[in-house]
Design an enzyme around this catalytic site. Structure first.
Site, PDB file in Angstrom:
ATOM      1  N   THR A 178       0.806  -1.215   0.000  1.00  0.00           N
ATOM      2  CA  THR A 178       0.000   0.000   0.000  1.00  0.00           C
ATOM      3  C   THR A 178       0.839   1.265   0.000  1.00  0.00           C
ATOM      4  OG1 THR A 178       0.001   0.003   2.401  1.00  0.00           O
ATOM      5  CG2 THR A 178      -1.820  -1.132   1.318  1.00  0.00           C
TER       6      THR A 178
ATOM      7  N   GLU B 219     -10.155   0.092   2.006  1.00  0.00           N
ATOM      8  CA  GLU B 219     -11.232  -0.713   1.437  1.00  0.00           C
ATOM      9  C   GLU B 219     -12.326   0.092   0.745  1.00  0.00           C
ATOM     10  OE1 GLU B 219     -11.371  -4.454   4.348  1.00  0.00           O
ATOM     11  OE2 GLU B 219     -10.860  -2.579   5.316  1.00  0.00           O
TER      12      GLU B 219
END
Ligand code: MOS
Length: 708
Positions: A467, A660
């Site tokens: 990420t 998410e």
């Protein structure tokens, strides 16, 4: 710029610090790290969905070259049968303990050899026989075993008089939506190397939560957590699949103890499908009642998902119904159907993503029946406070996401009528969906040392699963300490670095940033003699407010344009635009990349991903990338993700997680665009050619022969 003349690092779009290592192939992933004396374990999994092992005949296998031996239920050490995981006790975790098979894919043996090829060859020479028993793997909301799901995340919503409000509504949508079982496909399959030294257990493991996994592994082996050391330096994707103590790690640790050698267990792509939990299939009934002017009166979202008989799990599909829109009556219900399956696993916005597909499709259907613009319907029903709890919002910039997204997308030019836009043979449509994702921080511990050379060693058990968390946390630490990023030495990915939630629940970076910020504050109060190292450590457990007065979420508005070929049923996504409200953005370059990745995951879910089980055997018949389709480059259009100005007041630095939210609303936006293109609602994912052609093309043919 701060008082020392240092430019703030937070807010700067910097490339990831390990980017060069990764693109040159020199970032060492678990399977890249050499280890003297290393041997290799090959996992063998059950082929029946329920039954008993009758026999494992290893005569031939053990005589093969390089083979050290085999572990199975007859010689494996005893593990703690009461080990618990995220949702409570999990009886799938103790492996090789008995002859009972509870699901296809259950590890039944580990063959250990000097090379992986020798281990694999010997594993294929094992003769495992079973006494199969009748199994139940077929999921449906009508299954007699259905029961209420765990309420670990709090009670389901129940406000107002649902039936009275439905009865008083001008239009009522009452539809059922299906999402399939889906499997994890991280680029790097699960792999672990384990060894023992002086009674301590060490492991390199591809995971997204070294600390909490060390707790589970210690519990399995009846050990103190401090004696289990887990490292995960570089991880090739997690998506929820690596929050768990995986089969590769448990088996490697067992074999390393048994054979007194370091053991590596690397799952094949097929084994990831079989031995790592999937997103469970869902069946969701949504009832929504509205007045003629578009005001919602009643919302009822009942979601059911497949469960294992071995452990509790929550696919929390009902979050959108309690957050996105106001209505005097809102009821949510969540049900689980226990089946002979491996326990499901968190996957890319668990619950919220399949839940959003159902709920935001149903909202679109309300607009359709009212012949109202679906964006206008959504704007009309924005709640001033949380509709269920009555609590104020912490920050809620969803309307800005809608408005800015609509402007950039050109929504005002959209003809609201379905099935009117054509380009050659293709039907063209656009759609929108909103999403919310619960935000917050989990407890974490950080330690910072001001070194005598002027650098700062920052230790935190964070995970960077691709990420850019490493890069983000360096920026946070630099700003919190008031120094340039070149003075930060960040250490992450190690269970010895303190309690840490890992990268999950969209909270990894916020939780770690919180701990680093507080530790920096404590350190600055301690700094004295610059020639002497000073250390401060803070555990944020007492600082976390578990019952804040305001409700905290991130938000998105996703816009999609699709084409549908009515002759083949082929849906192509042409354009995706996501506008996001995610608090203050640490690094827009990395955040945008992560959100675009999430939107591609949503596109993949909308059009491709579907795990299929053979009802006769209960086994997955799609356990590889030939059978299980994920979006490839050719499927991915020009995707834009951008942020609206936002600041989270509950976080000391204004941050919210965004892991998410990119995924959550995308499938619904695409499904709503497919409706607009075709006039036909797709209530089952994925919208594969077969499904679409059955509805759309048959309608086209009927039109052509004049029977429609
Ligand atoms: Mo996630 S699906 O919380 O890693």
């Amino acid at each position: 710029m701060n008082a020392n003349g240092i430019t703030a690092a937070v807010g700067e779009p910097r490339p990831r610090v390990e980017g060069r290592l990764k693109v040159t192939g020199s970032a060492a992933y678990v399977a890249d790290l050499p280890m003297p004396g290393l041997v290799y374990g090959w996992m063998v999994t059950a082929t029946v969905s329920r039954g008993r092992i009758r026999d494992i005949d290893a005569t031939d296998a053990l005589a093969m070259p390089g083979v050290l031996g085999m572990l199975d239920h007859r010689n494996a050490r005893r593990l703690n049968p009461d080990v618990a995981h995220h949702f409570g006790p999990d009886r799938s975790l103790p492996m090789l303990q008995h002859e009972v098979i509870e699901y296809a894919g259950r590890p039944v043996a580990l063959v250990v050899a000097e090379t992986p090829e020798q281990a694999r060859a010997a594993a294929s020479a094992l003769r495992v026989t079973y006494d199969a028993e009748p199994h139940e793997t077929a999921f449906s909301m009508n299954h007699p075993a259905i029961r209420p799901a765990s309420t670990l995340f709090g009670p389901e919503a129940n406000i107002g008089d649902l039936e009275a409000e439905l009865a008083a509504s001008t239009v009522v949508v009452d539809e059922v939506y299906h999402t399939p079982e889906e499997n994890h496909s991280a680029m790097e399959p699960h792999v672990a190397t384990a060894w023992w030294k002086d009674g301590d257990l060490y492991a390199l493991d591809s995971n997204q939560a070294p600390f909490s996994i060390s707790q589970v592994l210690a519990s399995l082996f009846f050990m103190d957590r401090e004696r289990v050391h887990i490292r995960a330096e570089h991880v090739g994707g997690g998506f929820g699949a690596k929050t768990i103590c995986g089969a590769q790690l448990i088996l490697a640790a067992m074999a390393a103890e048994h054979f007194e050698r370091p053991v590596r267990v690397a799952l094949t792509r097929q084994q990831v499908f079989l031995a790592i939990g999937s997103r469970p299939p869902t069946e969701q009934r949504v009832r929504i009642g509205a007045d003629a002017d578009g005001r919602l009166r009643a919302v009822h979202h009942h979601a059911a998902f497949a469960q294992s008989t071995l452990a509790e799990y929550i696919e929390w599909c009902t979050e959108q119904a309690r957050t996105l829109y106001a209505a005097p009556a809102i009821r949510t219900e969540l049900s689980a159907v226990p089946l002979d399956l491996l326990p499901p696993c968190t996957m890319r916005g668990p619950g919220a993503t399949p839940g959003s597909f159902a709920y935001e499709s149903a909202i679109d259907e309300v607009a359709e029946r009212l012949q109202m613009d679906p964006l206008q319907l959504r704007l009309l029903n924005q709640p001033a406070v949380s509709p269920v709890s009555g609590r104020p919002w912490s920050t809620r910039r969803l309307v800005t996401c809608f408005e800015e997204g609509a402007r950039r997308f050109g929504w005002a030019q959209r003809d609201p009528r379905p099935r009117v836009r054509r380009e050659g043979n293709l039907l063209v449509g656009t759609g929108v969906a909103a999403a919310a994702f619960v935000a917050g921080s989990f407890p974490a511990t950080a330690t910072i040392t001001a070194e005598a050379d002027g650098t700062f060693s920052v230790k935190i058990g964070a995970s960077d699963i691709g990420t850019g968390a490493r890069t983000a946390l360096i920026a946070v630490a630099a700003d919190a300490l008031g120094v340039g990023t070149e003075r930060i030495r960040l250490h992450i990915g190690d269970s010895d670095l303190g309690a840490n939630p890992g990268a999950g629940g969209s909270r990894g970076t916020t939780s770690c940033a919180f701990a680093i910020t507080e530790t920096a504050k404590a350190l600055r109060e301690k700094l004295g003699d610059p020639a002497r190292p000073v250390t401060a450590s803070v555990d944020t457990t007492p600082l976390i407010n578990w019952q804040p007065a305001e409700e905290r979420n991130t938000y998105s508005a996703v816009f999609a344009e699709v084409t549908v070929d009515p002759a083949t049923g082929e849906v192509r996504v042409r354009r995706l635009l996501g506008m996001f409200a995610v608090g203050r953005v640490i690094n827009a370059l990395l955040a945008r990349s992560q959100l675009i990745g999430g939107m591609i995951g949503g596109l993949s879910m909308a059009l491709h991903e579907e795990s299929v089980r053979d009802p006769l055997t209960g086994r997955l018949v799609t356990a590889d990338w030939a059978g299980y389709h994920i979006s490839a480059h050719a499927d991915v259009p020009n995707i834009e993700a951008d942020f609206v100005a936002d600041y989270e007041p509950q976080d000391p630095s204004g941050f919210n997680g965004l892991g998410e939210i990119g995924n959550t609303g995308t499938a619904a936006a695409i499904a709503n665009a497919v409706w607009h293109a075709t006039g036909t609602r797709q209530r089952t994912l994925p919208m594969s050619l077969g499904r679409v052609i059955e509805t759309v093309a048959s309608r086209d043919r009927q039109e052509a022969i004049g029977v429609a």
